[in-house]
Structures are given as structure tokens and as C-alpha cells.
Enzyme design. Structure first.
Site, PDB file in Angstrom:
ATOM      1  CG  ASP A  53      -1.790  -1.228   1.320  1.00  0.00           C
ATOM      2  OD1 ASP A  53      -2.064  -1.847   0.279  1.00  0.00           O
ATOM      3  OD2 ASP A  53      -2.173  -1.599   2.452  1.00  0.00           O
ATOM      4  CD  GLU A 243      -8.759  -3.507  -1.779  1.00  0.00           C
ATOM      5  OE1 GLU A 243      -9.471  -3.609  -0.768  1.00  0.00           O
ATOM      6  OE2 GLU A 243      -7.806  -4.296  -2.025  1.00  0.00           O
TER       7      GLU A 243
END
Length: 525
Positions: A53, A243
């Protein structure tokens, strides 16, 4: 006598000064020596191991990188992207508040006005939530929060600013914020439609300031295409996931990338929404969704599950770059992961005639890329004598059998503090290094100058060619990837064996999990 002596000394001084003006003035540093010590101008992916991430901001001479760390928020600052993997992380936030202390995901660093803000999602202390991202997602307990810097330093300190109230108290993660030219702020995130749903959609809402949502959420995207609905391994049902939204603004246009399907799939990929020029971001009809992924796995390049991206600009402001995470493993076998094996990677974004971004394909670990424009490059490994040992069990690199033969094989074995396991490393001034056996004075060499996977490595008399030049890519703590300049492939302990006398070969780099492609350099002279 005093006056005569003074006049004599004055005359001599004048003559010396005049003579000095006639002589050439030496430069402070020879251009030749500057070139010899020039920093490397290329890099290779990944730029950071254990980097899920990722998010990068460039600000006043430094890159700032955030990744998921679970129990804390860290920021890594470095002057070059090639140094982000070796630079220690600074912890900027930890929280003991029971409702938001744990499972901290995907922090993002943004600047608005004279303050920095970190957006992240977190859960409470329920121990049942510690089983991984999928288990936590199904529980629906993640919510989004924001921190505000006390001053102007991206490294903080930071103060807790508040929870992002999205008007419906349901699962919400991966918040990102963007500002339109008129100053309007918007929050985009991934969330569930209600407390009972396991689906993840993309939503947008207006903000009155960097920490306050000021209007109802608007649905931008729900998983509907086959590549957004692929089931998890061993599960028959579709995994409905949109997402990791990230906004790219370029030449007056707005694009929104996002990750689709599960992060534990090799087919985790990026989709994109394009806002019609001049349209209201809150008008869902004005966002055009790509029917196919815009960035996806490359089996040829051994890159799987590319996703959860961000964008940053080069130091000189002329280039746009994408940062993302992906996974690889030995032999190029397809793999997905939701854990720390995801590594941070970057590459330059190109643009089509209509202004839309072209991300291409994820580049392989063996391909050298030019540094972002204006990047000064990383540090140079000092010339000297080194012990080079493997990350498997500490066995040392050396000429097999302590051979001084012209074509002596190279292997790893228990360290015996002899010259055949010591190497003289010298920088060539062009980003790569020569590694010379202290025993035979011959150079580490790719046999036959081969680019094949599994090609043997030996020592041979020095020639000024690429098959005897090596990149040293730092992983931090004196650990390096050693890569052939000819192929970009990594020095590798064959079969990841811990046995004495194991041959050394070159293979595409697949990560630091087993240590057979990670090397410790210890200066011994």
C-alpha cells in the site's frame, strides 16, 4: 635598516603576487574525478521490500514514502528513490486508543495549506481482527481517520484530528483526498453499502476542510466486470472489490485509478474512472469507467497482483510517476498476497494524445530505469575489500576450491578468512561495480556473458565489458542485491541451498524471503 628591509619585502611580495596571476588556477575538484564518483543514474524495482500500500510525495528535495505497517504509521524520507529501500523509517504515529489503535492500513500523506495531513484506516482492539486483511474486511470494523502536522515538516510531529464521518457508519478504508482548481476538496474511499454487505464500492463526498466531510456520499463505482469479481483461492463466490483509489490530475483532466478483485490474487489489477472535462466530481454519470484493467499482471515480467497505487511528480516537476505494490516468486510462478511480501515499485507514466494516462505493463525487476528527472541518485558503495555473504546462512562468496584458474567457478561456503573469499569492490563511475577476487585478482563474471536464467558465474581476467560489471542495489543494513549489468538479473545461490560449495548463478530477482538473492557486504579493508 628597518625601512630598507620593509621595502625589500614589499618588492618580493609584489613579484610573487604577479607571478601567481600568471599561473593557471587549479580547480577545487577535477571534472574527471567528479565523473568517476558520480552517483548511479538508474535504479531497478522493487525500490523497497515489505512495502504494501505505498504512497509517495516529493517535497523540497526529498521523497516521503508511507506503507502499511499495521500497528504504527511510518514515513521514510530520502533524497533519491534508490535510497528509499535502505533508509530507516521514522515512526510518526502510534495510537493506544482502543477504538482505533490497530490494523492500521494504507496511510497517505497530503499537504493542504501550511499543514500536512495523514489519512488512514484502523480498527479497535478485538483480537479476532488480527488474522489478516480479508478477515478484517468481512468484519466491517475499519473506519477512516486523519492526523494533522503540528508544523511544516512532513515527518511531524502529528496530532489526531478526527474521524472522517462519511454519513453512513459502515466499513470504510483507503481514503484519499484531492483538490480541484477552485479549491474544492473531495474525499474518495472504498466502503461497503451497509453494515451487512461484504462488497467494496468506491464513494466520493465533498469536504469543507481537510478533516471534515460536508455532504452525502455518492457511489462512483461498484464491481461489475469479470476482472473485478474474481473469487479468492479456494472460494467459489465472487470477491467483489473496488479499493485503493488514487487521483491523477493532468492538463486539466481528472483520472481515478483503483484496485479490483482480491489482493491475494495474481489478477489483482488497476481499473480507472475518467471524469469528463469540466464536469462536477459529485456527478456519478460524469465518470467513465474503463471496461478492462489499465494495469495488470505480467507473466513475462514475473510481476503479479500490481495494485494499490499512488502518483508523484519527479523532482523537477516535469514527469508523472506511478507507485504501486506487487509480488514475485521463484521461477515466475503466479502468486497473490495480502501480506508483507508485497514490495514497492515505481515507473514513469506516459500520456496519450487525448491526455489520458498510459501505464504500460509492470516492468520486470531486471530492467534498469532512468531515475526521475532531477533525482540526484543514491549513495556509492566505497571502494575497498569486502566479505560477501549470503542471506541464507552466512556462507561466503568465493572462488570454488580457492581456484586461481582463468575460468574458476564461483560458489558459497563456510567463511575461512582466506583471500579466496575476499573481494575488492571498485566503482566504475557509471552506476556499476567491478568485483575482483583478492586471491586470483580476476573479476566476477557471467559465464559466456549469458543472459539466460540460471547462467553460471565464474572469475576471469578483467576486461572492460558488461559481463564483469555489477549493480549493487541497497536493501539497508549493509544488504544488497547484486545484479549483472548485462541482464539485470541477480546473483543467486543455486536452489537456495545452504550447503558448502553451492554454485552461484544469475536469476530474475523475486524477493528477499529466502535470502538466496540477498548479500551482506562487510568492509574488511
Amino acid at each position: 635598516m628597518k625601512s630598507i628591509s620593509t621595502r625589500f619585502m614589499t618588492t618580493i611580495l609584489v613579484l610573487l603576487v604577479g607571478w601567481s596571476f600568471m599561473m593557471p588556477i587549479p580547480s577545487k575538484a577535477s571534472p574527471v574525478s567528479e565523473n568517476v564518483r558520480a552517483s548511479p543514474d538508474t535504479f531497478r524495482n522493487p525500490i523497497k521490500e515489505n512495502g504494501p500500500d505505498p504512497w509517495i510525495q516529493y517535497h523540497e528535495g526529498f521523497y516521503y514514502l508511507t506503507v502499511t505497517r499495521g500497528d504504527r504509521i511510518t514515513v521514510t524520507r530520502a533524497s533519491s528513490v534508490s535510497s528509499l529501500g535502505e533508509t530507516p523509517e521514522s515512526i510518526v504515529w502510534q495510537d493506544s486508543t482502543p477504538s482505533r489503535c490497530c490494523n492500521i492500513w494504507a496511510p497517505e500523506l497530503h499537504r493542504f495549506g501550511d499543514r500536512w495531513y495523514i489519512y488512514y484506516s484502523a480498527t479497535g482492539t478485538d483480537p479476532s481482527l488480527a488474522r489478516g486483511r480479508i478477515a478484517v474486511s468481512q468484519s466491517g470494523t475499519h473506519r477512516m481517520y486523519v492526523l494533522e502536522s503540528v508544523g511544516l515538516d512532513p515527518l511531524g510531529p502529528y496530532a489526531f484530528k478526527g474521524k472522517l464521518d462519511t454519513t453512513i457508519d459502515s466499513f470504510a478504508i483507503d481514503g484519499t483526498v484531492f483538490e480541484q482548481p477552485g479549491g474544492e476538496l473531495y474525499l474518495v474511499w472504498s466502503g461497503a453499502p451497509n453494515l451487512r454487505s461484504g462488497a467494496q464500492n468506491l464513494y466520493i463526498a465533498p469536504m469543507s476542510n481537510p478533516w471534515t466531510v460536508s455532504g452525502e456520499r455518492v457511489l462512483l463505482s461498484r464491481p461489475k466486470y469479470e476482472w473485478e469479481l474474481r473469487p479468492r483461492p479456494g472460494a467459489p463466490r465472487a470477491h467483489k472489490v473496488n479499493e485503493g483509489p488514487a487521483v491523477l490530475q493532468h492538463d486539466g483532466r481528472v483520472f481515478l485509478t483503483y484496485s479490483a478483485s482480491g489482493c491475494d490474487l495474481p489478477d489483482y489489477a488497476l481499473g480507472m474512472l475518467s471524469l469528463e472535462p469540466g464536469a462536477d466530481p459529485l456527478d456519478a454519470r460524469a465518470w467513465i469507467k474503463s471496461q478492462e484493467p489499465v494495469f495488470s499482471r505480467s507473466d513475462l515480467n514475473w510481476v503479479f497482483g500490481p495494485g494499490h497505487n499512488g502518483f508523484f511528480t519527479s523532482p523537477d516537476g516535469t514527469e508523472t510517476w506511478i507507485v504501486y505494490h506487487a509480488v514475485s516468486q521463484s521461477q515466475g510462478s503466479p502468486i497473490g498476497a495480502c501480506d508483507a511480501t508485497r514490495s514497492t515499485r515505481i515507473q514513469k507514466v506516459h500520456f496519450n494524445v487525448d491526455g489520458s494516462p498510459d501505464f504500460g505493463v509492470p516492468l520486470p525487476s531486471w530492467q534498469s530505469q532512468a531515475l526521475p528527472a532531477g533525482d540526484p541518485g543514491g549513495t556509492v558503495v566505497p571502494d575497498g575489500r569486502y566479505k560477501i555473504s549470503t542471506g541464507i546462512n552466512g556462507n561466503a562468496l568465493g572462488a570454488g576450491g580457492c581456484s586461481t584458474d582463468t575460468r574458476g567457478e564461483v560458489a558459497v561456503s563456510s567463511y575461512r578468512d582466506g583471500p579466496c573469499q575476499k573481494w575488492d569492490i571498485s566503482y566504475d563511475g557509471a552506476g556499476s561495480y567491478r568485483l575482483t577476487s583478492a586471491n586470483s585478482h580476476r573479476s566476477l563474471n557471467v559465464k559466456g556473458c549469458s543472459t539466460d536464467n540460471g547462467a553460471d558465474v565464474d572469475v576471469q581476467p578483467h576486461v572492460d565489458g558488461g559481463c564483469q560489471k555489477w549493480y549493487l542495489d541497497s536493501l539497508g543494513d549493509d544488504k544488497y542485491r547484486i545484479r549483472s549489468r548485462v541482464s539485470g538479473k541477480s546473483l543467486n545461490v543455486e536452489q537456495c541451498s545452504g550447503d558448502d560449495g553451492t554454485d552461484v548463478t544469475i536469476w530474475p530477482y523475486w524477493g528477499d524471503r529466502d535470502g538466496c538473492q540477498v548479500w551482506l557486504l562487510e568492509r574488511i579493508g
